[in-house]
Design a protein around this motif. Structure first.
Motif, PDB file in Angstrom:
ATOM      1  N   SER A  70       0.834  -1.203   0.000  1.00 21.62           N
ATOM      2  CA  SER A  70       0.000   0.000   0.000  1.00 21.62           C
ATOM      3  C   SER A  70       0.870   1.255   0.000  1.00 21.62           C
ATOM      4  O   SER A  70       1.860   1.350   0.726  1.00 21.62           O
ATOM      5  CB  SER A  70      -0.950   0.011   1.194  1.00 21.62           C
ATOM      6  OG  SER A  70      -0.248  -0.112   2.413  1.00 21.62           O
ATOM      7  N   ASN A  71       0.473   2.191  -0.858  1.00 24.65           N
ATOM      8  CA  ASN A  71       1.129   3.490  -0.919  1.00 24.65           C
ATOM      9  C   ASN A  71       0.491   4.351   0.160  1.00 24.65           C
ATOM     10  O   ASN A  71      -0.707   4.599   0.128  1.00 24.65           O
ATOM     11  CB  ASN A  71       0.922   4.105  -2.303  1.00 24.65           C
ATOM     12  CG  ASN A  71       1.662   5.416  -2.468  1.00 24.65           C
ATOM     13  OD1 ASN A  71       1.954   6.121  -1.505  1.00 24.65           O
ATOM     14  ND2 ASN A  71       1.961   5.764  -3.707  1.00 24.65           N
ATOM     15  N   TRP A  72       1.284   4.798   1.116  1.00 23.12           N
ATOM     16  CA  TRP A  72       0.755   5.567   2.239  1.00 23.12           C
ATOM     17  C   TRP A  72       0.500   7.038   1.882  1.00 23.12           C
ATOM     18  O   TRP A  72       0.076   7.807   2.728  1.00 23.12           O
ATOM     19  CB  TRP A  72       1.698   5.470   3.433  1.00 23.12           C
ATOM     20  CG  TRP A  72       1.691   4.120   4.084  1.00 23.12           C
ATOM     21  CD1 TRP A  72       1.019   3.000   3.683  1.00 23.12           C
ATOM     22  CD2 TRP A  72       2.397   3.754   5.268  1.00 23.12           C
ATOM     23  NE1 TRP A  72       1.266   1.962   4.546  1.00 23.12           N
ATOM     24  CE2 TRP A  72       2.105   2.388   5.517  1.00 23.12           C
ATOM     25  CE3 TRP A  72       3.261   4.429   6.127  1.00 23.12           C
ATOM     26  CZ2 TRP A  72       2.639   1.707   6.613  1.00 23.12           C
ATOM     27  CZ3 TRP A  72       3.786   3.753   7.203  1.00 23.12           C
ATOM     28  CH2 TRP A  72       3.476   2.394   7.443  1.00 23.12           C
ATOM     29  N   GLY A 101       3.770   0.491   2.685  1.00 21.10           N
ATOM     30  CA  GLY A 101       3.689  -0.586   3.658  1.00 21.10           C
ATOM     31  C   GLY A 101       3.437  -1.889   2.918  1.00 21.10           C
ATOM     32  O   GLY A 101       2.788  -1.900   1.864  1.00 21.10           O
ATOM     33  N   ALA A 140       7.736   6.141  10.423  1.00 19.59           N
ATOM     34  CA  ALA A 140       6.836   5.344   9.592  1.00 19.59           C
ATOM     35  C   ALA A 140       6.409   4.075  10.329  1.00 19.59           C
ATOM     36  O   ALA A 140       5.233   3.705  10.311  1.00 19.59           O
ATOM     37  CB  ALA A 140       7.503   4.999   8.258  1.00 19.59           C
ATOM     38  N   GLN A 143       3.750   4.636  12.798  1.00 20.68           N
ATOM     39  CA  GLN A 143       2.445   4.939  12.202  1.00 20.68           C
ATOM     40  C   GLN A 143       1.684   3.676  11.779  1.00 20.68           C
ATOM     41  O   GLN A 143       0.515   3.755  11.381  1.00 20.68           O
ATOM     42  CB  GLN A 143       2.612   5.844  10.980  1.00 20.68           C
ATOM     43  CG  GLN A 143       3.010   7.248  11.315  1.00 20.68           C
ATOM     44  CD  GLN A 143       3.087   8.109  10.068  1.00 20.68           C
ATOM     45  OE1 GLN A 143       2.438   7.832   9.065  1.00 20.68           O
ATOM     46  NE2 GLN A 143       3.892   9.154  10.132  1.00 20.68           N
ATOM     47  N   ARG A 147      -1.981   3.062   9.906  1.00 24.98           N
ATOM     48  CA  ARG A 147      -1.827   2.938   8.448  1.00 24.98           C
ATOM     49  C   ARG A 147      -2.158   1.571   7.875  1.00 24.98           C
ATOM     50  O   ARG A 147      -2.557   1.464   6.735  1.00 24.98           O
ATOM     51  CB  ARG A 147      -0.396   3.260   8.047  1.00 24.98           C
ATOM     52  CG  ARG A 147      -0.005   4.677   8.333  1.00 24.98           C
ATOM     53  CD  ARG A 147      -0.183   5.480   7.113  1.00 24.98           C
ATOM     54  NE  ARG A 147       0.246   6.852   7.323  1.00 24.98           N
ATOM     55  CZ  ARG A 147       0.043   7.789   6.444  1.00 24.98           C
ATOM     56  NH1 ARG A 147      -0.534   7.506   5.300  1.00 24.98           N
ATOM     57  NH2 ARG A 147       0.426   9.016   6.693  1.00 24.98           N
ATOM     58  N   CYS A 148      -1.894   0.516   8.657  1.00 26.36           N
ATOM     59  CA  CYS A 148      -2.013  -0.816   8.062  1.00 26.36           C
ATOM     60  C   CYS A 148      -3.461  -1.149   7.756  1.00 26.36           C
ATOM     61  O   CYS A 148      -4.375  -0.784   8.458  1.00 26.36           O
ATOM     62  CB  CYS A 148      -1.370  -1.869   8.955  1.00 26.36           C
ATOM     63  SG  CYS A 148      -2.193  -2.103  10.507  1.00 26.36           S
ATOM     64  N   LYS A 149      -3.597  -1.889   6.674  1.00 25.99           N
ATOM     65  CA  LYS A 149      -4.921  -2.322   6.212  1.00 25.99           C
ATOM     66  C   LYS A 149      -4.950  -3.836   6.276  1.00 25.99           C
ATOM     67  O   LYS A 149      -4.602  -4.505   5.316  1.00 25.99           O
ATOM     68  CB  LYS A 149      -5.161  -1.825   4.792  1.00 25.99           C
ATOM     69  CG  LYS A 149      -5.152  -0.318   4.693  1.00 25.99           C
ATOM     70  CD  LYS A 149      -5.228   0.090   3.252  1.00 25.99           C
ATOM     71  CE  LYS A 149      -5.135   1.610   3.143  1.00 25.99           C
ATOM     72  NZ  LYS A 149      -4.971   2.052   1.776  1.00 25.99           N
TER      73      LYS A 149
END
Length: 150
Positions: A70-72, A101, A140, A143, A147-149
């Protein structure tokens, strides 16, 4: 810009597990320096996602197509460490780093690029952030919970 110089645009890819353990790599050119996957674009028109996929494969042997990359939508600008400035065109002192991530199962096999890294380890979030030599890398990692999905 001459092709002999690095492009001052790079990616930082935080590789983590669903349990939020983080993969860190020890730099071969700076033993004791731990970091996530990083790397510069090969060409000015190389897409950032392609840079991230290529660097993860080169440095860890992990194929991002099998996992969630994933592009944060986060970019950091930082001073290039004097130790590495010779790799860039004269007068270039800053790099723009784009953060990604990558969620992988803990059982994912890691194959290091021996010229780039001496070792790797999976660490809990805070320990990984504390071990990073780069402030933007540590930030990062911290975060990740937001941020994580997963």
């Amino acid at each position: 810009m001459s092709s002999t110089y690095k492009i001052p645009e790079s990616v930082l890819v935080v590789i983590y597990t669903p349990e939020l353990d983080v993969l860190l790599l020890e730099r071969a050119d700076k033993p004791g320096f731990w970091q996530s996957v990083t790397g510069s674009k090969d060409t000015l028109d190389e897409a950032l996602e392609v840079t991230a996929q290529r660097e993860v494969m080169e440095e860890t042997g992990i194929d991002t197509r099998s996992h969630l990359l994933s592009n944060w939508q986060l970019a950091n600008v930082y001073e290039i460490y004097p130790t590495w400035r010779h790799r860039y065109a004269p007068g270039v002192t800053q790099n723009k780093e784009y953060v990604f991530g990558l969620c992988v199962p803990r059982s994912t096999s890691v194959t290091l690029a021996p010229r780039e890294h001496l070792g790797y380890q999976w660490l809990p979030l805070q320990e990984a952030a504390d071990l990073c030599f780069s402030a933007s890398n540590a930030e990062a990692i911290l975060q990740l919970p937001q941020r994580c999905k997963i």
